[in-house]
Enzyme design. Structure first.
Site, PDB file in Angstrom:
ATOM      1  N   GLU A 122      -7.203  -9.270   8.135  1.00 29.63           N
ATOM      2  CA  GLU A 122      -7.001 -10.467   7.317  1.00 29.63           C
ATOM      3  C   GLU A 122      -8.252 -11.325   7.223  1.00 29.63           C
ATOM      4  OE1 GLU A 122      -4.876  -9.230   9.484  1.00 29.63           O
ATOM      5  OE2 GLU A 122      -2.811  -9.427   8.778  1.00 29.63           O
ATOM      6  N   GLY A 153      -0.288  -7.064   7.822  1.00 28.17           N
ATOM      7  CA  GLY A 153       1.162  -7.178   7.931  1.00 28.17           C
ATOM      8  C   GLY A 153       1.805  -5.857   8.329  1.00 28.17           C
ATOM      9  N   ALA A 188       0.253  -7.012   3.756  1.00 29.87           N
ATOM     10  CA  ALA A 188       0.908  -7.781   2.696  1.00 29.87           C
ATOM     11  C   ALA A 188       0.346  -7.331   1.351  1.00 29.87           C
ATOM     12  CB  ALA A 188       0.620  -9.257   2.911  1.00 29.87           C
ATOM     13  N   GLU A 243       1.597  -5.715  11.877  1.00 28.22           N
ATOM     14  CA  GLU A 243       2.500  -6.742  12.437  1.00 28.22           C
ATOM     15  C   GLU A 243       3.943  -6.236  12.482  1.00 28.22           C
ATOM     16  OE1 GLU A 243       0.828  -9.785   9.771  1.00 28.22           O
ATOM     17  OE2 GLU A 243       0.630 -11.052  11.551  1.00 28.22           O
TER      18      GLU A 243
HETATM   19  C1  3H9 Z   1      -1.863  -9.512   5.292  1.00 25.65           C
HETATM   20  O1  3H9 Z   1      -1.358  -8.473   5.635  1.00 25.65           O
HETATM   21  C2  3H9 Z   1      -1.306 -10.870   5.628  1.00 25.65           C
HETATM   22  C3  3H9 Z   1      -0.276 -10.814   6.729  1.00 25.65           C
HETATM   23  O2  3H9 Z   1      -0.886 -10.894   7.998  1.00 25.65           O
HETATM   24  C4  3H9 Z   1       0.648 -12.016   6.668  1.00 25.65           C
HETATM   25  C5  3H9 Z   1       1.498 -12.136   5.482  1.00 25.65           C
HETATM   26  C6  3H9 Z   1       2.473 -13.273   5.587  1.00 25.65           C
HETATM   27  N1  3H9 Z   1      -2.175  -5.083  -1.383  1.00 25.65           N
HETATM   28  O3  3H9 Z   1      -9.092   0.464  -1.070  1.00 25.65           O
HETATM   29  P1  3H9 Z   1      -8.546   1.538  -1.935  1.00 25.65           P
HETATM   30  C7  3H9 Z   1      -4.807  -1.257  -3.571  1.00 25.65           C
HETATM   31  S1  3H9 Z   1      -3.252  -9.526   4.331  1.00 25.65           S
HETATM   32  C8  3H9 Z   1      -2.245  -4.701  -2.666  1.00 25.65           C
HETATM   33  O4  3H9 Z   1      -9.312   1.928  -3.141  1.00 25.65           O
HETATM   34  P2  3H9 Z   1      -8.846   3.414   0.224  1.00 25.65           P
HETATM   35  C9  3H9 Z   1      -6.253  -1.368  -4.025  1.00 25.65           C
HETATM   36  O5  3H9 Z   1      -6.472  -2.539  -4.768  1.00 25.65           O
HETATM   37  C10 3H9 Z   1      -3.570  -7.826   3.988  1.00 25.65           C
HETATM   38  N2  3H9 Z   1      -2.996  -3.683  -3.111  1.00 25.65           N
HETATM   39  O6  3H9 Z   1      -8.177   2.846  -1.093  1.00 25.65           O
HETATM   40  C11 3H9 Z   1      -6.384  -0.116  -4.857  1.00 25.65           C
HETATM   41  O7  3H9 Z   1      -5.800  -0.361  -6.130  1.00 25.65           O
HETATM   42  P3  3H9 Z   1      -6.427   0.287  -7.448  1.00 25.65           P
HETATM   43  C12 3H9 Z   1      -4.270  -7.166   5.103  1.00 25.65           C
HETATM   44  C13 3H9 Z   1      -3.717  -3.033  -2.208  1.00 25.65           C
HETATM   45  O8  3H9 Z   1      -8.135   4.660   0.564  1.00 25.65           O
HETATM   46  C14 3H9 Z   1      -5.506   0.891  -4.122  1.00 25.65           C
HETATM   47  O9  3H9 Z   1      -4.608   0.121  -3.332  1.00 25.65           O
HETATM   48  N3  3H9 Z   1      -4.601  -5.820   4.720  1.00 25.65           N
HETATM   49  C15 3H9 Z   1      -3.707  -3.381  -0.852  1.00 25.65           C
HETATM   50  O10 3H9 Z   1     -10.326   3.434   0.069  1.00 25.65           O
HETATM   51  C16 3H9 Z   1      -6.272   1.827  -3.222  1.00 25.65           C
HETATM   52  O11 3H9 Z   1      -7.090   1.051  -2.350  1.00 25.65           O
HETATM   53  C17 3H9 Z   1      -5.794  -5.486   4.201  1.00 25.65           C
HETATM   54  O12 3H9 Z   1      -6.657  -6.323   4.048  1.00 25.65           O
HETATM   55  C18 3H9 Z   1      -2.892  -4.452  -0.441  1.00 25.65           C
HETATM   56  N4  3H9 Z   1      -2.815  -4.838   0.848  1.00 25.65           N
HETATM   57  O13 3H9 Z   1      -8.561   2.345   1.369  1.00 25.65           O
HETATM   58  C19 3H9 Z   1      -5.989  -4.027   3.841  1.00 25.65           C
HETATM   59  N5  3H9 Z   1      -4.544  -2.553  -0.179  1.00 25.65           N
HETATM   60  O14 3H9 Z   1      -6.383   1.782  -7.210  1.00 25.65           O
HETATM   61  C20 3H9 Z   1      -6.652  -3.898   2.501  1.00 25.65           C
HETATM   62  C21 3H9 Z   1      -5.038  -1.714  -1.101  1.00 25.65           C
HETATM   63  O15 3H9 Z   1      -5.573  -0.219  -8.528  1.00 25.65           O
HETATM   64  N6  3H9 Z   1      -6.791  -2.524   2.090  1.00 25.65           N
HETATM   65  N7  3H9 Z   1      -4.552  -1.990  -2.325  1.00 25.65           N
HETATM   66  O16 3H9 Z   1      -7.826  -0.242  -7.492  1.00 25.65           O
HETATM   67  C22 3H9 Z   1      -7.746  -1.692   2.550  1.00 25.65           C
HETATM   68  O17 3H9 Z   1      -8.510  -2.007   3.436  1.00 25.65           O
HETATM   69  C23 3H9 Z   1      -7.867  -0.343   1.900  1.00 25.65           C
HETATM   70  O18 3H9 Z   1      -7.247  -0.425   0.642  1.00 25.65           O
HETATM   71  C24 3H9 Z   1      -7.205   0.835   2.673  1.00 25.65           C
HETATM   72  C25 3H9 Z   1      -7.255   2.118   1.787  1.00 25.65           C
HETATM   73  C26 3H9 Z   1      -8.003   1.078   3.964  1.00 25.65           C
HETATM   74  C27 3H9 Z   1      -5.773   0.552   2.988  1.00 25.65           C
END
Ligand code: 3H9
Length: 701
Positions: free
Chosen positions: A124, A101, A62, A104
Site C-alpha cells: 500500500e 487487502g 483492494a 489482509e
Molecule cells: C489495498 O489493498 C488497500 C487495503 O489495505 C485496504 C482497503 C480498505 N486493483 O501489474 P499488471 C490491474 S491497496 C485493480 O500489469 P503483473 C492492472 O491495472 C492495493 N486493478 O500485472 C492491470 O490492468 P490492465 C494493494 C489492478 O502480473 C492488470 O491488473 N495492492 C490491481 O505485472 C494486470 O496488472 C497493490 O498495490 C488492483 N489492486 O503484476 C498491488 N492490481 O491489464 C498492485 C493490478 O488493464 N498490483 N491491477 O492494465 C501489482 O502490484 C501487480 O499488478 C501484480 C501483478 C503484482 C499483482
C-alpha cells in the site's frame, strides 16, 4: 451477473473460491461474495473453511479502480473481521502474490498455507496508503515489529519460505495447492488445532521500544512521503493499545492517506505505468518476432550496461566493437559491475556467473549476423551511426530488428541508411543501463507493427518500463531536460549557485539537483552533443557558457573529480567550490546580468513549469501518446519523486491556470521566446479542463 466468488463443499470443508481476473482484486462483488461464503459456512455443517483463488494469483488487494469513489458496504475491514470471527477454522491458501487487502484476508484467517513460489506483501505504501483492513495491527502480532515495519514501509513482497520463517504463514504446500491445503486443514482438525485469531495474539516483549528505535530510519527513508510515518504510527498503536483501538486509528489514518495528494499522485503513477506499455491502435494480439540472440554494437559504458540487462533476462548476447582492446575493456567493466552486484547482494555468485557467461565479445560483424535483435550503442554521431546501420543492413539476417540507442539523433535518417526501414526502431536506454528502469521506444513512421510489439515485450522481459516516443530532437526525456537544464543554468547566472539551485530542487523532492546530475552524467556529454549541431541550432550561448568553461578547463564532472562541484576522492561527496561561483559571476558580468537574490520558490517554479510546458508541447505534438507517459519518463529516467506524480500530474494538481499565468509572467520577465505557452496548455485552460479529464475524454488510456 454471476458472482466472482463461489462456495462449495469438499470433504466437509467449505471452499470459498475467488475468481476475479486478472488479479482477483477485492471489488465490491468479491467482498460481498467472501462475506456470503463465510456466513454460508457458519450456517452449514462444515468442519472448516478454505479461502483460495483461481487464476494466476491470490488477491492483489483492494480494487484500486474503486479508490476515490464513495466506499460501498461491505467494506474490507468488515469482511476481514467476519472472517476472523468465524467459529469454524478458516485457512487461506496462497499462490502468486497475496498483496495488500489480499494478504489482509489471509492475516484474518486462522491459519495460512502457501505454495513455495508464492510471495506475500503489503505494498500500500507504494500507493501512498497504509494497509487499511487490519494489516498494520495483525502483522506485528504475527511477524514481530521489525518484519512488519519492513514489509509495510518498503512495500516489497516477501517470498513464502521467508514468510514461514517470520511466522507470517504457517505451512508450505508441495504440489497442487487446493489438494495440499485440504490435506493441511485435515491435519489441523486431526490435531484439534485451536481457532487462532491474530487479533487476540500478544505482541512481543519490548515492542514499543523497537518501534521507537525504527522511527529515525523510517523518516530518513521516507524522503518526504507521509505514508511510511503513518504506518509507523499504526504499528505503535498495535503494540501499545488494544486491537480495537489500534484498528480505529488505522482506519482514521487510512482515510487521511486516501485524501492525501501524495496518494492521488502515486495512484496516477500506478496506472500511468501500466498504460505506458499500451500502444494506441496496436491490437494486444499483434504478432511478435522471436528474440533469442541479441547483439550490441559498441562495448562502451552504454553497450556494456545493455548487454548486462539482456543477459540478466536470459538472452545470449554478442558484444561487438572495432578491435580486441575495446572488446576486452568493455568485458572487464562488465566483470567489475557483476562483481559489484554480487557484493551488494543483488545477485548470488552463481547467478552472476551464469549471466556473465551469456555475454561473448567479438570484432566481426559476421559473428552477429544471426542475431534476432541488434542494438547499436556507438558514439553519438549521425554519420557514424549511419555507417553502422549500412553495415548491419548488409550483414543481418532478414527479419532481424535493428535498434539504435541514440539519445538525440534522427532515427528516420538512421533508418534511411538501410534498405529495411520497417525493421528499424530506437531503443533509448538510460545510463547506467543495467540499473535504470526506463526505456524510451522510438518509432518512426515506417517502423513495422510487429517490431513495435516485439520491442515493447522485449523491454518488459529485461525488466524495463517502456514508453513510446515519436522522433524529435531528444525524444521525450532529453527534450524536456534541455528546458529544465536551461532554467537551472539561467538561475545560476541571475544569482544562484550550484548549491542553492540543487538544494531548492532536492528539498522539493528531486532525487538529485540538476547541476549534480550534470556532474554525474559528465558535462562533456552535452558539450559534445551541442558541438555536433549546426551553430544556429545550439541555442542561446549564454545558457551553456558556464558549462563550456568548466568542460574546457577539464572539469567534466564526478569522473574528473570536479565539475559544478569538487568531489571528495574517497567519499565522492560534493563540495561547493568558490572557483565555480567566480566563473558564474564573470559570465554574468560578460552578459551584463545583474545578479540578485533568487529564492527557492522561483527556482522550483521556473524549472518545473518549464518542464511541464515542454511536456505539454510534446503531448500536443503527438510525440508522446499521453500525459501519463511523460510522467513515467521523468519518474523512471530523471529522479522525479513518484509522490509528486510526474511533471504533468504535478502541473495538473497545482492547477493549469496557475501554471499558465506563471509561464506568461516568466515570458514578460525573461523573454517570450523562452516562455511561449504550449498550445495544449492554453487550450485546456481556455476550456477549463484538467489534463486528467482531457486524457480520459481522449481514450481513457
Ligand atoms: C489495498 O489493498 C488497500 C487495503 O489495505 C485496504 C482497503 C480498505 N486493483 O501489474 P499488471 C490491474 S491497496 C485493480 O500489469 P503483473 C492492472 O491495472 C492495493 N486493478 O500485472 C492491470 O490492468 P490492465 C494493494 C489492478 O502480473 C492488470 O491488473 N495492492 C490491481 O505485472 C494486470 O496488472 C497493490 O498495490 C488492483 N489492486 O503484476 C498491488 N492490481 O491489464 C498492485 C493490478 O488493464 N498490483 N491491477 O492494465 C501489482 O502490484 C501487480 O499488478 C501484480 C501483478 C503484482 C499483482
Amino acid at each position: 451477473m454471476s458472482s466472482p466468488v463461489s462456495f462449495d463443499v469438499v470433504d466437509n470443508i467449505g471452499v470459498i473460491t475467488i475468481d476475479n481476473p486478472p488479479v482477483n482484486a477485492l471489488s465490491l462483488a468479491v467482498r460481498a461474495g467472501i462475506q456470503n461464503g463465510i456466513r454460508e459456512a457458519g450456517q452449514q455443517d462444515v468442519d472448516a473453511v478454505l479461502i483460495i483463488c483461481a487464476g494466476r494469483t491470490f488477491c492483489a488487494g483492494a480494487d484500486i479502480t474503486e479508490f476515490g469513489k464513495p466506499p460501498k458496504s461491505p467494506w474490507l475491514p468488515e469482511v476481514v473481521d467476519e472472517i476472523e470471527a468465524c467459529d469454524k477454522l478458516v485457512v487461506a491458501a496462497l499462490h502468486g502474490t497475496a498483496l495488500g487487502g489480499g494478504f489482509e484476508v489471509a492475516l484474518a484467517s486462522h491459519y495460512r498455507c502457501a505454495v513455495a513460489d508464492a510471495a506475500v506483501g503489503l505494498p500500500e505504501v507504494k500507493l501512498g496508503l497504509l494497509p487499511g483492513a487490519g494489516g498494520t495491527q495483525r502483522t506485528p502480532r504475527l511477524g514481530g515489529v521489525v518484519t512488519a515495519v519492513k514489509l509495510m514501509t518498503s512495500g516489497v513482497p516477501m517470498p513464502a519460505p521467508q514468510a514461514l520463517e517470520a511466522g507470517l504463514i504457517d505451512h508450505i504446500v508441495d504440489g497442487d495447492l487446493k489438494a495440499g491445503a485440504i490435506a493441511y486443514i485435515k491435519s489441523l482438525l486431526a490435531d484439534n488445532a485451536p481457532i487462532r485469531r491474530t487479533s487476540e495474539m500478544p505482541v512481543e516483549p519490548g515492542a514499543a521500544e523497537l518501534v521507537a528505535g525504527l522511527r529515525e530510519e523510517v523518516a530518513t527513508r521516507a524522503r518526504g512521503q507521509r505514508a511510511p510515518l503513518r504506518i509507523l504510527e499504526c504499528v505503535e498503536q498495535a503494540v501499545t493499545k488494544p486491537f480495537a483501538e489500534g484498528s480505529e486509528r488505522e482506519r482514521e489514518l487510512f482515510t487521511e492517506s486516501m485524501q492525501d495528494p501524495q496518494s492521488a499522485a502515486l495512484r496516477h503513477v500506478f496506472f500511468a505505468e501500466r498504460n505506458a506499455g499500451k500502444i494506441r491502435g496496436l491490437p494486444r494480439n499483434t504478432p511478435q518476432r522471436d528474440i533469442e540472440k541479441v547483439a550490441i554494437i559498441g562495448a562502451g559504458t552504454m553497450g556494456g550496461g545493455i548487454a548486462m540487462s539482456a543477459a540478466n533476462a536470459g538472452f545470449d548476447v554478442q558484444l561487438l566493437d572495432i578491435d580486441e582492446d575495446a572488446v576486452a575493456r568493455g568485458l572487464s567493466v562488465i566483470d567489475r559491475n557483476y562483481g559489484g552486484t554480487v557484493k551488494r547482494g543483488k545477485l548470488s555468485e552463481d547467478a552472476a556467473r551464469a549471466c556473465r557467461a551469456r555475454i561473448q565479445g567479438t570484432t566481426e560483424y559476421a559473428a552477429i549476423a544471426d542475431a534476432d535483435l541488434v542494438i547499436e550503442a556507438v558514439f553519438e554521431n549521425l554519420d557514424l551511426k549511419k555507417k553502422v546501420f549500412a553495415q548491419l543492413d548488409a550483414t543481418m539476417k532478414p527479419g532481424a530488428i535493428l535498434a539504435t540507442n541514440t539519445s538525440y539523433q534522427d532515427v528516420d535518417a538512421i533508418a534511411a541508411a538501410t534498405g529495411r526501414p520497417q525493421d528499424v526502431i530506437g531503443l533509448h536506454f538510460f545510463s547506467p543501463a543495467h540499473v535504470m528502469n526506463l526505456l524510451e521506444i522510438v518509432r518512426t513512421d515506417k517502423t513495422a507493427d510487429d517490431v513495435l510489439a516485439t520491442s515493447m515485450a522485449f523491454a518488459k522481459k529485461i525488466k524495463k518500463v517502456p514508453v513510446l516516443s515519436r522522433v524529435c530532437y531528444g525524444f521525450i526525456g532529453n527534450r524536456m531536460l534541455s528546458v529544465y537544464m536551461r532554467e537551472a543554468q539561467l538561475c545560476l547566472l541571475e544569482g544562484g549557485t550550484p548549491a542553492s539551485v540543487d538544494a531548492a530542487m532536492e528539498e522539493w523532492g528531486m532525487a538529485m539537483g540538476p547541476l549534480s546530475v550534470g556532474d554525474l552524467a559528465g558535462l562533456d556529454v552535452g558539450y559534445k552533443a551541442r558541438e555536433s549541431l549546426p551553430p544556429g541550432e545550439r541555442g542561446d550561448p549564454k545558457v551553456h557558457r558556464v558549462t563550456d568553461i568548466l568542460v574546457e578547463s577539464g572539469r567534466l564532472g564526478q569522473k574528473t573529480g570536479a565539475g559544478f562541484y569538487r568531489y571528495d576522492p574517497d567519499t565522492r561527496k560534493r563540495i561547493p567550490d568558490p572557483e565555480v561561483v567566480e566563473i558564474i559571476e564573470k559570465v554574468a558580468n560578460e552578459y551584463g546580468i545583474t545578479r540578485r537574490d533568487i529564492d527557492a520558490e522561483e527556482i522550483v517554479e521556473r524549472l518545473l513549469f518549464g518542464l511541464a510546458n515542454e511536456g505539454l508541447r510534446i503531448v500536443g505534438e503527438g510525440i508522446a501518446q499521453r500525459p501519463g507517459d511523460v510522467d513515467i519518463v521523468y519518474i523512471y529516467g530523471y529522479g522525479f519523486p513518484p509522490h509528486r506524480g510526474g511533471p504533468l500530474h504535478y502541473a495538473d494538481s497545482v492547477g493549469l491556470d496557475h501554471v499558465l499565468a506563471r509561464i506568461r509572467e516568466f515570458g514578460e520577465r525573461f523573454g517570450e521566446e523562452l516562455w511561449t505557452p504550449a498550445p495544449l496548455l492554453e487550450e485546456l485552460v481556455a476550456n477549463k479542463q484538467s489534463l486528467a479529464d482531457w486524457q480520459e475524454s481522449n481514450d481513457g488510456v
